[in-house]
Design a protein around this motif. Structure first.
Motif, PDB file in Angstrom:
ATOM      1  N   GLU A 109     -69.103  32.063 -51.291  1.00 31.76           N
ATOM      2  CA  GLU A 109     -68.132  31.773 -50.103  1.00 31.76           C
ATOM      3  C   GLU A 109     -68.196  30.449 -49.749  1.00 31.76           C
ATOM      4  O   GLU A 109     -67.066  29.878 -49.301  1.00 31.76           O
ATOM      5  N   ASP A 150     -58.087  26.597 -57.642  1.00 30.29           N
ATOM      6  CA  ASP A 150     -56.872  25.813 -56.851  1.00 30.29           C
ATOM      7  C   ASP A 150     -57.443  24.617 -56.452  1.00 30.29           C
ATOM      8  O   ASP A 150     -56.769  23.513 -56.424  1.00 30.29           O
ATOM      9  N   THR A 151     -58.758  24.516 -55.906  1.00 33.52           N
ATOM     10  CA  THR A 151     -59.100  23.239 -55.233  1.00 33.52           C
ATOM     11  C   THR A 151     -59.504  22.064 -56.340  1.00 33.52           C
ATOM     12  O   THR A 151     -59.075  20.975 -56.095  1.00 33.52           O
ATOM     13  N   ASP A 168     -63.192  21.565 -51.329  1.00 33.95           N
ATOM     14  CA  ASP A 168     -62.212  20.470 -50.820  1.00 33.95           C
ATOM     15  C   ASP A 168     -62.767  19.296 -50.262  1.00 33.95           C
ATOM     16  O   ASP A 168     -62.291  18.211 -50.488  1.00 33.95           O
ATOM     17  N   ALA A 177     -66.750  27.906 -51.942  1.00 31.72           N
ATOM     18  CA  ALA A 177     -65.158  28.024 -51.963  1.00 31.72           C
ATOM     19  C   ALA A 177     -64.714  27.260 -50.682  1.00 31.72           C
ATOM     20  O   ALA A 177     -63.827  26.668 -50.889  1.00 31.72           O
ATOM     21  N   GLN A 178     -65.265  27.406 -49.649  1.00 33.66           N
ATOM     22  CA  GLN A 178     -65.010  26.700 -48.214  1.00 33.66           C
ATOM     23  C   GLN A 178     -65.170  25.391 -48.408  1.00 33.66           C
ATOM     24  O   GLN A 178     -64.312  24.519 -47.896  1.00 33.66           O
ATOM     25  N   LYS A 206     -56.096  20.938 -57.543  1.00 36.26           N
ATOM     26  CA  LYS A 206     -55.745  19.783 -56.334  1.00 36.26           C
ATOM     27  C   LYS A 206     -56.264  18.332 -56.534  1.00 36.26           C
ATOM     28  O   LYS A 206     -55.712  17.408 -56.298  1.00 36.26           O
ATOM     29  N   TYR A 255     -63.583  34.595 -55.093  1.00 38.03           N
ATOM     30  CA  TYR A 255     -63.605  33.175 -54.644  1.00 38.03           C
ATOM     31  C   TYR A 255     -63.290  32.227 -55.932  1.00 38.03           C
ATOM     32  O   TYR A 255     -62.728  31.181 -55.675  1.00 38.03           O
ATOM     33  N   THR A 256     -63.189  32.730 -57.124  1.00 38.12           N
ATOM     34  CA  THR A 256     -62.645  31.838 -58.315  1.00 38.12           C
ATOM     35  C   THR A 256     -61.575  31.282 -58.365  1.00 38.12           C
ATOM     36  O   THR A 256     -61.263  30.238 -58.492  1.00 38.12           O
ATOM     37  N   GLU A 257     -60.659  32.064 -57.827  1.00 40.21           N
ATOM     38  CA  GLU A 257     -59.243  31.570 -57.849  1.00 40.21           C
ATOM     39  C   GLU A 257     -58.929  30.466 -56.826  1.00 40.21           C
ATOM     40  O   GLU A 257     -58.232  29.437 -57.106  1.00 40.21           O
ATOM     41  N   GLN A 258     -59.442  30.488 -55.780  1.00 39.91           N
ATOM     42  CA  GLN A 258     -59.607  29.379 -54.719  1.00 39.91           C
ATOM     43  C   GLN A 258     -60.303  28.152 -55.282  1.00 39.91           C
ATOM     44  O   GLN A 258     -59.917  27.137 -54.961  1.00 39.91           O
TER      45      GLN A 258
END
Length: 312
Positions: free
Chosen positions: A283, A143-144, A290, A286-287, A147, A137-140
């Motif tokens: 998880e 990314d957030t 954002d 990560a979800q 952003k 999940y670290t890449e996600q």
């Protein structure tokens, strides 16, 4: 108010759970459920002239602590410093005030902090992630953060660096900090001063060797377990110890709180100067990240490097 006891971040064993739900890691952080009283409960020295948090020249541990480590750790009589073990806990404030904590002794005398006490009306938050291992999940998360132009400090173990060199490089390349979470994730008060020093120094040395980047001067005690002696050694080695003022049960990959819980938790307990503890293996984090960042941005919050906290 609610009392919340925590014991730090995810453990290190390779049998730890992955996304598909293997065995949970021994030594993962523990948190009491909300509403119940719990039963189980690094940049350099403080050189400010006004007694606040101390200066920070944005250097690394290696930049600022070669002399400090050689001089202070050799001169210090650590047997004279209490090694009574504490487990970090917070008491939540439902009115968006600063969380309370253990007042057994002043952690700031050891360059240790859990919140930006000087934030005042500044809607600032310092995101932190404990990284014992990679769960996909670290890449996600990165990314957030990108952003939202949000910065964070990732506290990594040597094992994490070893297994995820490119991710650690990306953290640095995108303006995040990478702090020290030791080599083997031990309970620091339970090992000798020499071993404590080795845990910190070896992790920092490996960071530079493996990634080309120097470790940022921030330390998070494994499992949230600490003593005055541990904090003094970390300070002598040039670290500021970073605890947290927000946290929730997110470390158990087989028992995730869910996206909505994370969003609601931040909506309920955000406060100026907050230092949230999160885990990169989650998880739910990560979800939720954002939406959580969007909600707080609408309230005027910004998410900055720990360095800014010490540049005031």
């Amino acid at each position: 108010m609610m009392c919340l006891f925590l014991t730090g971040c995810a453990g290190m064993a390779k049998s730890r759970a992955g996304k598909n739900g293997n065995v949970a890691t021994p030594g993962d952080c523990r948190v009491q459920k909300e509403g119940n009283q719990a039963a189980d409960g690094s940049g350099g020295q403080n050189d400010s002239t006004d007694g606040r948090k101390g200066g920070n020249d944005n250097g690394s541990v290696e930049d600022r602590t070669e002399a400090t480590t050689e001089d202070m750790t050799l001169l210090r009589d650590y047997d004279a410093v209490s090694n009574k073990k504490f487990s970090w806990y917070i008491v939540r404030d439902k009115n968006h005030g600063i969380s309370d904590c253990d007042h057994s002794f002043s952690i700031e005398q050891y360059d240790a902090y859990y919140v930006d006490q000087d934030a005042g009306d500044d809607k600032v938050m310092y995101l932190t992630f404990d990284c014992g291992y990679e769960n996909g999940y670290t890449e996600q998360i990165l990314d957030t953060l990108k952003k939202h132009n949000a910065k964070a400090c990732f506290f990594v173990t040597q094992t994490y660096i070893r297994d995820n060199v490119e991710l650690v490089k990306r953290m640095k390349e995108e303006g995040h900090q990478v702090g020290n979470h030791t080599v083997t994730h031990p309970s620091m008060p339970g090992i000798s001063v020499e071993k404590q020093k080795e845990e910190l120094q070896t992790c920092a040395d490996y960071m530079k060797e493996a990634t080309g980047y120097r470790m940022d001067p921030y330390f998070r005690p494994p499992s949230g377990e600490y003593s005055e002696r541990v904090l003094q050694l970390a300070k002598d080695m040039g670290y500021k110890t970073i605890f947290w003022s927000m946290a929730y049960l997110d470390y158990d990959v087989n028992n995730q709180p869910g996206k909505d819980y994370v969003i609601e938790h931040f909506d309920k307990y955000y406060h100026n100067g907050a230092i949230p503890l999160m885990h990169n293996v989650s998880e739910s984090n990560a979800q939720a990240l954002d939406t959580m960042l969007s909600n707080l941005t609408e309230l005027g919050y910004r998410f900055v490097s720990l360095d800014e906290m010490f540049e005031k």
